[in-house]
Design a protein around this motif. Sequence first.
Motif, PDB file in Angstrom:
ATOM      1  N   VAL A 289       0.836  -1.204   0.000  1.00  0.00           N
ATOM      2  CA  VAL A 289       0.000   0.000   0.000  1.00  0.00           C
ATOM      3  C   VAL A 289       0.867   1.249   0.000  1.00  0.00           C
ATOM      4  N   HIS A 290       1.907   1.268   0.831  1.00  0.00           N
ATOM      5  CA  HIS A 290       2.766   2.452   0.875  1.00  0.00           C
ATOM      6  C   HIS A 290       3.582   2.591  -0.398  1.00  0.00           C
ATOM      7  N   LEU A 291       4.031   1.475  -0.962  1.00  0.00           N
ATOM      8  CA  LEU A 291       4.778   1.534  -2.224  1.00  0.00           C
ATOM      9  C   LEU A 291       3.919   2.117  -3.333  1.00  0.00           C
ATOM     10  N   ALA A 292       2.657   1.709  -3.382  1.00  0.00           N
ATOM     11  CA  ALA A 292       1.739   2.285  -4.365  1.00  0.00           C
ATOM     12  C   ALA A 292       1.523   3.768  -4.109  1.00  0.00           C
ATOM     13  N   ALA A 293       1.468   4.153  -2.839  1.00  0.00           N
ATOM     14  CA  ALA A 293       1.307   5.573  -2.498  1.00  0.00           C
ATOM     15  C   ALA A 293       2.510   6.391  -2.943  1.00  0.00           C
ATOM     16  N   VAL A 294       3.687   5.789  -2.916  1.00  0.00           N
ATOM     17  CA  VAL A 294       4.884   6.466  -3.422  1.00  0.00           C
ATOM     18  C   VAL A 294       4.727   6.773  -4.908  1.00  0.00           C
ATOM     19  N   ILE A 295       4.172   5.813  -5.658  1.00  0.00           N
ATOM     20  CA  ILE A 295       3.946   6.021  -7.092  1.00  0.00           C
ATOM     21  C   ILE A 295       2.987   7.178  -7.336  1.00  0.00           C
ATOM     22  N   SER A 296       1.859   7.172  -6.623  1.00  0.00           N
ATOM     23  CA  SER A 296       0.881   8.249  -6.823  1.00  0.00           C
ATOM     24  C   SER A 296       1.442   9.594  -6.355  1.00  0.00           C
ATOM     25  N   SER A 297       2.253   9.596  -5.308  1.00  0.00           N
ATOM     26  CA  SER A 297       2.852  10.849  -4.831  1.00  0.00           C
ATOM     27  C   SER A 297       3.793  11.434  -5.875  1.00  0.00           C
ATOM     28  N   TRP A 298       4.562  10.550  -6.512  1.00  0.00           N
ATOM     29  CA  TRP A 298       5.466  11.011  -7.573  1.00  0.00           C
ATOM     30  C   TRP A 298       4.671  11.667  -8.691  1.00  0.00           C
ATOM     31  N   VAL A 299       3.560  11.048  -9.074  1.00  0.00           N
ATOM     32  CA  VAL A 299       2.717  11.607 -10.123  1.00  0.00           C
ATOM     33  C   VAL A 299       2.111  12.932  -9.677  1.00  0.00           C
ATOM     34  N   SER A 300       1.627  12.996  -8.445  1.00  0.00           N
ATOM     35  CA  SER A 300       1.000  14.218  -7.938  1.00  0.00           C
ATOM     36  C   SER A 300       1.978  15.390  -7.935  1.00  0.00           C
ATOM     37  N   VAL A 301       3.219  15.111  -7.566  1.00  0.00           N
ATOM     38  CA  VAL A 301       4.225  16.170  -7.564  1.00  0.00           C
ATOM     39  C   VAL A 301       4.517  16.627  -8.988  1.00  0.00           C
ATOM     40  N   ARG A 302       4.593  15.680  -9.924  1.00  0.00           N
ATOM     41  CA  ARG A 302       4.920  16.021 -11.304  1.00  0.00           C
ATOM     42  C   ARG A 302       3.832  16.867 -11.962  1.00  0.00           C
ATOM     43  N   ILE A 303       2.584  16.590 -11.663  1.00  0.00           N
ATOM     44  CA  ILE A 303       1.497  17.335 -12.308  1.00  0.00           C
ATOM     45  C   ILE A 303       1.017  18.500 -11.449  1.00  0.00           C
ATOM     46  N   GLY A 304       1.600  18.675 -10.265  1.00  0.00           N
ATOM     47  CA  GLY A 304       1.185  19.755  -9.378  1.00  0.00           C
ATOM     48  C   GLY A 304      -0.251  19.604  -8.918  1.00  0.00           C
ATOM     49  N   ALA A 305      -0.643  18.397  -8.548  1.00  0.00           N
ATOM     50  CA  ALA A 305      -2.025  18.117  -8.171  1.00  0.00           C
ATOM     51  C   ALA A 305      -2.408  18.854  -6.892  1.00  0.00           C
ATOM     52  N   ASN A 306      -3.651  19.344  -6.856  1.00  0.00           N
ATOM     53  CA  ASN A 306      -4.143  19.952  -5.621  1.00  0.00           C
ATOM     54  C   ASN A 306      -4.538  18.855  -4.636  1.00  0.00           C
ATOM     55  N   GLY A 307      -5.088  19.262  -3.492  1.00  0.00           N
ATOM     56  CA  GLY A 307      -5.378  18.298  -2.442  1.00  0.00           C
ATOM     57  C   GLY A 307      -6.375  17.227  -2.857  1.00  0.00           C
ATOM     58  N   ILE A 308      -7.470  17.624  -3.501  1.00  0.00           N
ATOM     59  CA  ILE A 308      -8.500  16.647  -3.885  1.00  0.00           C
ATOM     60  C   ILE A 308      -7.950  15.678  -4.927  1.00  0.00           C
ATOM     61  N   THR A 309      -7.282  16.200  -5.943  1.00  0.00           N
ATOM     62  CA  THR A 309      -6.724  15.333  -6.987  1.00  0.00           C
ATOM     63  C   THR A 309      -5.659  14.413  -6.417  1.00  0.00           C
TER      64      THR A 309
END
Length: 562
Positions: free
Chosen positions: A157-177
């Motif tokens: 679960v945490h490893l998958a969260a690392v993947i999504s966090s990397w994507v969120s940082v790259r696209i500058g996602a806001n809190g909801i996204t």
Amino acid sequence: MIKQVKLFALRLRSFGRATLSNGWKLWRENASSQLQFWCLALVIGVASGFAALLFRKGIETLQASLYGTDDLAHLHSFAQTLPWYWILLLPAVGGLVVGVVLNWFTHDGRVRSVADVIEGAALWEGRVERRAGLGSALASLITLSTGGSSGREGPVVHLAAVISSWVSVRIGANGITGRDLLGCAVAAAVSASFNAPIAGALFALEVVLRHFAVHAFAPIAIASVAGTVINRIEYGGVTEFVLPAEGSLAFYVELPAFLILGLLCGFVAVVLMRAIFWSDDLGTALQQKMHLPKVLRPALAGLMLGAIAIAFPHIIGVGYETTSAALTGILPLHVAILYAVVKVAAVAITMAGRMGGGVFSPALMVGALTGLAFGIIATAIFPDVSGSETLYALAGMGAVAAAVLGAPISTTLIVFELTGDWQTGIAVMAAVSLSTALASRLVDRSFFLTQLERRNIHLAAGPQAYLLSTVRVAKVMRDREHARAADEEHCWELIERGTYVDGNTTLDAAMPIFEATGEAFIPVVTLGGEGDPPELWGAIFHVDALKAFNKALSETAAEEHS
């Protein structure tokens, strides 16, 4: 009459055209971004599914190599034939490697897991620590491969969260996204780990995001399905456990027994959780007293696990062989009780040793053993009105796991999807409902939320308890140049009385000061070194702090009901 019908038809046609026109306009304006987001959810689902698959395959490969067997389904039985010194030393060596890895990747030697993902969703806009997360995944892989007694769902679960966090940082996602992407990653990881698409999606909503917003369901479901497909490409559509066909539930007569089992399982779940917390506190106290380097703490725990595994090899790894034995009813009463007690001790040692892994799989094993023991006794006392003891093992498995995770809905579905048995739903739900009701009163709702509470992160009570910690004082204060700035002379008077707040803190530090002093504003300062006076930034007004808190609550409510 005919004229009225024609008039009605004309109005209906006009309404239909307007509706289609408005719908097409909304589609053109919003479909592109929504479709892009769903495609992104699919990509994250596939990536998280592969991450979960590779993590599982990595454990299987290392276990097969280190223990010298390709039949991992019977690893515990095979381990009994190995030399005792190998069983003793392998977890210790693995623990030493884990200590080195965590010392390199983290600043505190602590493995990141589901609790950190929940914290990231609530406080950090869906982001988690990436470097520490990768190190934790590697440490958990080594732990589970070398004899640690924990589960693989937490690291995955945490490893998958690392993947999504990397994507969120790259696209500058806001809190909801960012939170939605985090939910997609978690759902895919759980689905790929357990071949449970329905439960994977609900786990992300119930445990990690902690709401069931409609806007989040579609992308999370897409990612969950993607993760399941990845699992089934490799393992097929088979269930993790196969139950015997005999036995049925006499609903009206036997249902009270499952309610009693639920209370017992709630108590067992609390014992498991508190054993982990107590062992962790004891390990920390001993480490400080003995001045033991943190890199050696997992090695010492591994040595203890190896000593236990010589006599009880069922504690090694995830433990699905023992769980399957409990679900098929081949263990006698005294063995089921003994195995459950030893497993609790082994899990507590693993977690207290900071070795890594999750608690879901151990909770499944302990629950199955508890349910089997209860079922053996119940069917012996009332043989004429009782079903098979394996039904109790199934209900116990779900009841303990649900109480530990604080997730009665998703855990119930995971149990169904792991076993493929949908016939005993009422029995499982009855046991799960009472186990979670009891356990949630004795801990802070779940194992994960209690972990966070022990770190002074107050998520269990809801948004009203933790949102203050998400708003920084510096963002709310009025600086000295503000048109309605606070009186500087009065600010310095308050500072001399010790009434001030550091500009780097959050509102959860400022609000108690307002309550205690009754002041309309509090000076905001930067504390200098010893003997140096504080530097005045400005002041935070009580009314501004309340407005910021109310805005945060409104945004959270809007997200949860969107």
